[in-house]
Design a protein around this motif. Structure first.
Motif, PDB file in Angstrom:
ATOM      1  N   LEU A 151       0.797  -1.210   0.000  1.00 32.40           N
ATOM      2  CA  LEU A 151       0.000   0.000   0.000  1.00 32.40           C
ATOM      3  C   LEU A 151       0.836   1.271   0.000  1.00 32.40           C
ATOM      4  O   LEU A 151       0.287   2.371   0.063  1.00 32.40           O
ATOM      5  CB  LEU A 151      -0.990  -0.030   1.168  1.00 32.40           C
ATOM      6  N   SER A 152       2.163   1.120  -0.124  1.00 29.41           N
ATOM      7  CA  SER A 152       2.985   2.301  -0.371  1.00 29.41           C
ATOM      8  C   SER A 152       2.798   2.758  -1.816  1.00 29.41           C
ATOM      9  O   SER A 152       3.147   3.880  -2.167  1.00 29.41           O
ATOM     10  CB  SER A 152       4.462   2.025  -0.067  1.00 29.41           C
ATOM     11  N   LEU A 153       2.196   1.893  -2.641  1.00 26.80           N
ATOM     12  CA  LEU A 153       1.846   2.252  -4.020  1.00 26.80           C
ATOM     13  C   LEU A 153       0.486   2.957  -4.030  1.00 26.80           C
ATOM     14  O   LEU A 153      -0.336   2.723  -3.137  1.00 26.80           O
ATOM     15  CB  LEU A 153       1.767   0.994  -4.887  1.00 26.80           C
ATOM     16  N   PRO A 154       0.221   3.775  -5.029  1.00 28.93           N
ATOM     17  CA  PRO A 154      -1.094   4.415  -5.117  1.00 28.93           C
ATOM     18  C   PRO A 154      -2.194   3.356  -5.217  1.00 28.93           C
ATOM     19  O   PRO A 154      -2.080   2.384  -5.971  1.00 28.93           O
ATOM     20  CB  PRO A 154      -1.007   5.237  -6.401  1.00 28.93           C
ATOM     21  N   HIS A 155      -3.261   3.561  -4.429  1.00 31.13           N
ATOM     22  CA  HIS A 155      -4.388   2.624  -4.451  1.00 31.13           C
ATOM     23  C   HIS A 155      -5.682   3.385  -4.191  1.00 31.13           C
ATOM     24  O   HIS A 155      -5.688   4.461  -3.603  1.00 31.13           O
ATOM     25  CB  HIS A 155      -4.194   1.489  -3.435  1.00 31.13           C
ATOM     26  N   ARG A 156      -6.783   2.775  -4.668  1.00 29.32           N
ATOM     27  CA  ARG A 156      -8.110   3.358  -4.491  1.00 29.32           C
ATOM     28  C   ARG A 156      -9.136   2.233  -4.496  1.00 29.32           C
ATOM     29  O   ARG A 156      -8.858   1.127  -4.984  1.00 29.32           O
ATOM     30  CB  ARG A 156      -8.428   4.370  -5.586  1.00 29.32           C
ATOM     31  N   VAL A 157     -10.323   2.535  -3.953  1.00 24.66           N
ATOM     32  CA  VAL A 157     -11.404   1.553  -3.905  1.00 24.66           C
ATOM     33  C   VAL A 157     -12.711   2.263  -4.235  1.00 24.66           C
ATOM     34  O   VAL A 157     -12.989   3.341  -3.708  1.00 24.66           O
ATOM     35  CB  VAL A 157     -11.539   0.898  -2.509  1.00 24.66           C
ATOM     36  N   ASP A 158     -13.520   1.637  -5.084  1.00 23.25           N
ATOM     37  CA  ASP A 158     -14.870   2.112  -5.391  1.00 23.25           C
ATOM     38  C   ASP A 158     -15.844   0.983  -5.082  1.00 23.25           C
ATOM     39  O   ASP A 158     -15.677  -0.128  -5.605  1.00 23.25           O
ATOM     40  CB  ASP A 158     -15.002   2.486  -6.877  1.00 23.25           C
ATOM     41  N   ASN A 159     -16.833   1.257  -4.236  1.00 22.51           N
ATOM     42  CA  ASN A 159     -17.887   0.271  -3.989  1.00 22.51           C
ATOM     43  C   ASN A 159     -19.100   0.696  -4.806  1.00 22.51           C
ATOM     44  O   ASN A 159     -19.917   1.490  -4.366  1.00 22.51           O
ATOM     45  CB  ASN A 159     -18.240   0.186  -2.503  1.00 22.51           C
ATOM     46  N   ARG A 160     -19.188   0.147  -6.002  1.00 23.03           N
ATOM     47  CA  ARG A 160     -20.295   0.469  -6.906  1.00 23.03           C
ATOM     48  C   ARG A 160     -21.467  -0.487  -6.714  1.00 23.03           C
ATOM     49  O   ARG A 160     -22.439  -0.442  -7.468  1.00 23.03           O
ATOM     50  CB  ARG A 160     -19.803   0.422  -8.349  1.00 23.03           C
ATOM     51  N   GLY A 161     -21.355  -1.344  -5.710  1.00 21.11           N
ATOM     52  CA  GLY A 161     -22.397  -2.327  -5.441  1.00 21.11           C
ATOM     53  C   GLY A 161     -23.504  -1.777  -4.561  1.00 21.11           C
ATOM     54  O   GLY A 161     -23.539  -0.586  -4.245  1.00 21.11           O
ATOM     55  N   THR A 162     -24.369  -2.695  -4.134  1.00 22.15           N
ATOM     56  CA  THR A 162     -25.514  -2.318  -3.305  1.00 22.15           C
ATOM     57  C   THR A 162     -25.373  -2.816  -1.867  1.00 22.15           C
ATOM     58  O   THR A 162     -26.304  -2.671  -1.071  1.00 22.15           O
ATOM     59  CB  THR A 162     -26.825  -2.856  -3.914  1.00 22.15           C
ATOM     60  N   THR A 163     -24.220  -3.421  -1.553  1.00 19.21           N
ATOM     61  CA  THR A 163     -23.976  -3.911  -0.200  1.00 19.21           C
ATOM     62  C   THR A 163     -22.643  -3.364   0.310  1.00 19.21           C
ATOM     63  O   THR A 163     -21.790  -2.951  -0.473  1.00 19.21           O
ATOM     64  CB  THR A 163     -23.927  -5.458  -0.153  1.00 19.21           C
TER      65      THR A 163
END
Length: 183
Positions: A151-163
């Motif tokens: 995680l010293s590298l660029p990271h991102r998260v998108d929760n496009r779900g419904t839960t």
């Protein structure tokens, strides 16, 4: 070494999910870094500096005296899972990203083998519409799997779900065992 590596052990996702039911809604606190996310990102500390349930981060102003929190005492299956880690544990948290929420791209510059602490993610609850990007590459993590992530590298998260997306996040002090499983 790969920036994302599935580790050679898995956990019973249904058992881990049953522990989530023991966490009360008031125990979830907003993530401490609001500029990093949009929507709702919250957590419960299971191990923290001083053993405080609401403290999601390792307070650099205090000595690094990590202790289990009262929330961990309620989570038998998570305690059993943590027993698989043959290394000292620092912070251990459940982190929840609500549907429609996103964690903006960032880097955790103090994490990595060279800093003596690595982070392992264990998805407890997820959905197919969660997008996790690490170093520009997609990482698909399934419930019950365990993952080393640089995680010293660029990271991102998108929760496009419904839960909700809930991960057990474990900060491990690097020792010979950690080196053997992440390589």
């Amino acid at each position: 070494m790969s920036s994302a590596r599935r580790l050679p052990f898995t956990f019973d996702a249904a058992a881990l999910k049953s522990d989530l039911e023991r966490i009360g809604p008031r125990e979830w606190v907003p993530h401490f870094n609001p500029q990093y996310y949009e929507g709702v990102w919250s957590g419960v500390a299971l191990r923290s500096t001083g053993g405080h349930t609401g403290q999601l981060y390792a307070d650099p102003s205090k000595s690094k005296s990590y202790a289990d929190t009262p929330a961990l005492a309620k989570c038998r299956h998570i305690r059993e899972a943590l027993g698989a880690f043959e290394c000292p544990l620092e912070t251990v948290r459940l982190l929840k990203l609500a549907p429609g929420s996103r964690i903006r791209e960032h880097s955790d510059f103090d994490l990595g083998e060279r800093f003596g602490v690595v982070r392992v993610h264990v998805p407890v609850l997820t959905n197919p519409a969660v997008e996790f990007s690490l170093g520009g590459e997609s990482v698909l993590m399934r419930e019950g799997e365990s993952w080393y992530l640089d995680l010293s590298l660029p990271h991102r998260v998108d929760n496009r779900g419904t839960t909700d997306r809930v991960h057990l996040v474990v900060d491990c002090v690097v020792n010979d065992w950690v080196r053997s499983v992440i390589r």
